[in-house]
Design an enzyme around this catalytic site. Sequence first.
Site, PDB file in Angstrom:
ATOM      1  N   ARG A   1     -24.870 -35.973 -26.789  1.00 38.71           N
ATOM      2  CA  ARG A   1     -25.823 -36.462 -25.789  1.00 38.71           C
ATOM      3  C   ARG A   1     -26.704 -37.576 -26.369  1.00 38.71           C
ATOM      4  NH1 ARG A   1     -29.033 -31.974 -22.390  1.00 38.71           N
ATOM      5  NH2 ARG A   1     -30.332 -31.690 -24.220  1.00 38.71           N
TER       6      ARG A   1
ATOM      7  N   ARG B   1     -32.684 -23.329 -30.196  1.00 39.48           N
ATOM      8  CA  ARG B   1     -33.047 -23.372 -28.769  1.00 39.48           C
ATOM      9  C   ARG B   1     -32.187 -22.401 -27.964  1.00 39.48           C
ATOM     10  NH1 ARG B   1     -32.180 -29.376 -27.397  1.00 39.48           N
ATOM     11  NH2 ARG B   1     -32.935 -28.854 -25.325  1.00 39.48           N
TER      12      ARG B   1
ATOM     13  N   LYS C   1     -28.297 -29.083 -16.260  1.00 36.98           N
ATOM     14  CA  LYS C   1     -29.343 -28.931 -15.230  1.00 36.98           C
ATOM     15  C   LYS C   1     -29.918 -30.286 -14.832  1.00 36.98           C
ATOM     16  CE  LYS C   1     -32.115 -26.387 -17.766  1.00 36.98           C
ATOM     17  NZ  LYS C   1     -31.442 -26.339 -19.072  1.00 36.98           N
TER      18      LYS C   1
ATOM     19  N   ARG D   1     -39.609 -20.423 -18.166  1.00 41.79           N
ATOM     20  CA  ARG D   1     -38.726 -20.075 -19.284  1.00 41.79           C
ATOM     21  C   ARG D   1     -39.108 -18.756 -19.920  1.00 41.79           C
ATOM     22  NH1 ARG D   1     -37.269 -25.915 -20.598  1.00 41.79           N
ATOM     23  NH2 ARG D   1     -35.890 -25.883 -22.368  1.00 41.79           N
TER      24      ARG D   1
ATOM     25  N   ARG E   1     -31.829 -37.185 -29.223  1.00 47.28           N
ATOM     26  CA  ARG E   1     -33.093 -36.453 -29.287  1.00 47.28           C
ATOM     27  C   ARG E   1     -33.130 -35.657 -30.578  1.00 47.28           C
ATOM     28  NH1 ARG E   1     -33.464 -33.216 -23.654  1.00 47.28           N
ATOM     29  NH2 ARG E   1     -34.227 -31.616 -25.076  1.00 47.28           N
TER      30      ARG E   1
HETATM   31  P1  AMP Z   1     -35.765 -29.401 -22.116  1.00 49.70           P
HETATM   32  O1  AMP Z   1     -35.600 -30.868 -21.994  1.00 49.70           O
HETATM   33  O2  AMP Z   1     -35.973 -28.710 -20.805  1.00 49.70           O
HETATM   34  O3  AMP Z   1     -34.697 -28.754 -22.947  1.00 49.70           O
HETATM   35  O4  AMP Z   1     -37.161 -29.175 -22.914  1.00 49.70           O
HETATM   36  C1  AMP Z   1     -37.370 -29.746 -24.172  1.00 49.70           C
HETATM   37  C2  AMP Z   1     -38.460 -28.979 -24.910  1.00 49.70           C
HETATM   38  O5  AMP Z   1     -39.695 -29.031 -24.168  1.00 49.70           O
HETATM   39  C3  AMP Z   1     -38.191 -27.499 -25.116  1.00 49.70           C
HETATM   40  O6  AMP Z   1     -37.385 -27.228 -26.233  1.00 49.70           O
HETATM   41  C4  AMP Z   1     -39.635 -26.973 -25.313  1.00 49.70           C
HETATM   42  O7  AMP Z   1     -40.137 -27.303 -26.595  1.00 49.70           O
HETATM   43  C5  AMP Z   1     -40.408 -27.795 -24.296  1.00 49.70           C
HETATM   44  N1  AMP Z   1     -40.423 -27.140 -22.963  1.00 49.70           N
HETATM   45  C6  AMP Z   1     -39.889 -27.624 -21.807  1.00 49.70           C
HETATM   46  N2  AMP Z   1     -40.084 -26.777 -20.796  1.00 49.70           N
HETATM   47  C7  AMP Z   1     -40.758 -25.714 -21.316  1.00 49.70           C
HETATM   48  C8  AMP Z   1     -41.223 -24.481 -20.787  1.00 49.70           C
HETATM   49  N3  AMP Z   1     -41.063 -24.156 -19.488  1.00 49.70           N
HETATM   50  N4  AMP Z   1     -41.853 -23.619 -21.620  1.00 49.70           N
HETATM   51  C9  AMP Z   1     -42.063 -23.924 -22.907  1.00 49.70           C
HETATM   52  N5  AMP Z   1     -41.618 -25.051 -23.497  1.00 49.70           N
HETATM   53  C10 AMP Z   1     -40.977 -25.952 -22.708  1.00 49.70           C
END
Ligand code: AMP
Length: 228
Positions: A127, A171, A13, A88, A160
């Site tokens: 990654r 996740r 994404k 989400r 990360r």
């Molecule tokens: P991502 O980089 O989008 O995978 O987000 C990394 C982390 O940020 C996720 O595993 C959550 O802990 C937090 N996070 C990001 N977006 C959201 C969301 N919309 N709702 C809740 N937690 C989020």
Amino acid sequence: MVILMIGPPGAGKGTQVERLSRRYCLDKVGTGDILRQEVVKKSELGVKVEGYMKKGQLVPDDIIIDVVAGRMEWGSGCRGYLLDGFPRTQEQAQRLDHLLQERGEKIDLVFNIEVSEPELIRRISGRRICTKCFRLYHIDYLKPQVDELCDYCGIPLIQREDDREEVVRKRLTLYREETEPLLEYYRCQSKLIDINGNSHTEEVFRQISAYIDSHLTHGSRSKKAELK
Ligand code: AMP
């Protein structure tokens, strides 16, 4: 124009959003990136969310909605928004609808990027990220010019903490339980477009762009069959 990008971690994404935002002059709102910046800054918000993120848990809805609402309040100098990683949960989706309604806006398109689970694990475990500009790299597919250093900032890339395999599995489970049900919500509104994310980045970009072009021209998804 408001476009949502939905897909499991590792679906690509972020890479697509980066390119699409430039091509269509859309302001990208990536909740993961926003939160990571706050964690690096050690801001009050960053301190609050760090624990959830490290463990691969979702940050509580109230916090994340405030983040998005605050971000959108600035307004966009662009043609609209490209939301990455939000909503989400069902609660987030409903609150986003209200937020947009208050602003006299609505969601135009929702892309669902589908990738098989073994491929997701493979992509995520390789990654690497720059902690300064948050650009993403991959040890096999998207190597930096100089080993392990960011092409732009010149600082060492890291993995990360939440990209470690055991956290990634958590996740992915959360994605299936909390986020996947949203697909039905948007499918019922005829906004959802499924994209095969197993294809090459370029092909995925081509497909998504074709749908956006069609939407801009016709204001609907009526060209879907033609585009396939
Ligand atoms: P991502 O980089 O989008 O995978 O987000 C990394 C982390 O940020 C996720 O595993 C959550 O802990 C937090 N996070 C990001 N977006 C959201 C969301 N919309 N709702 C809740 N937690 C989020």
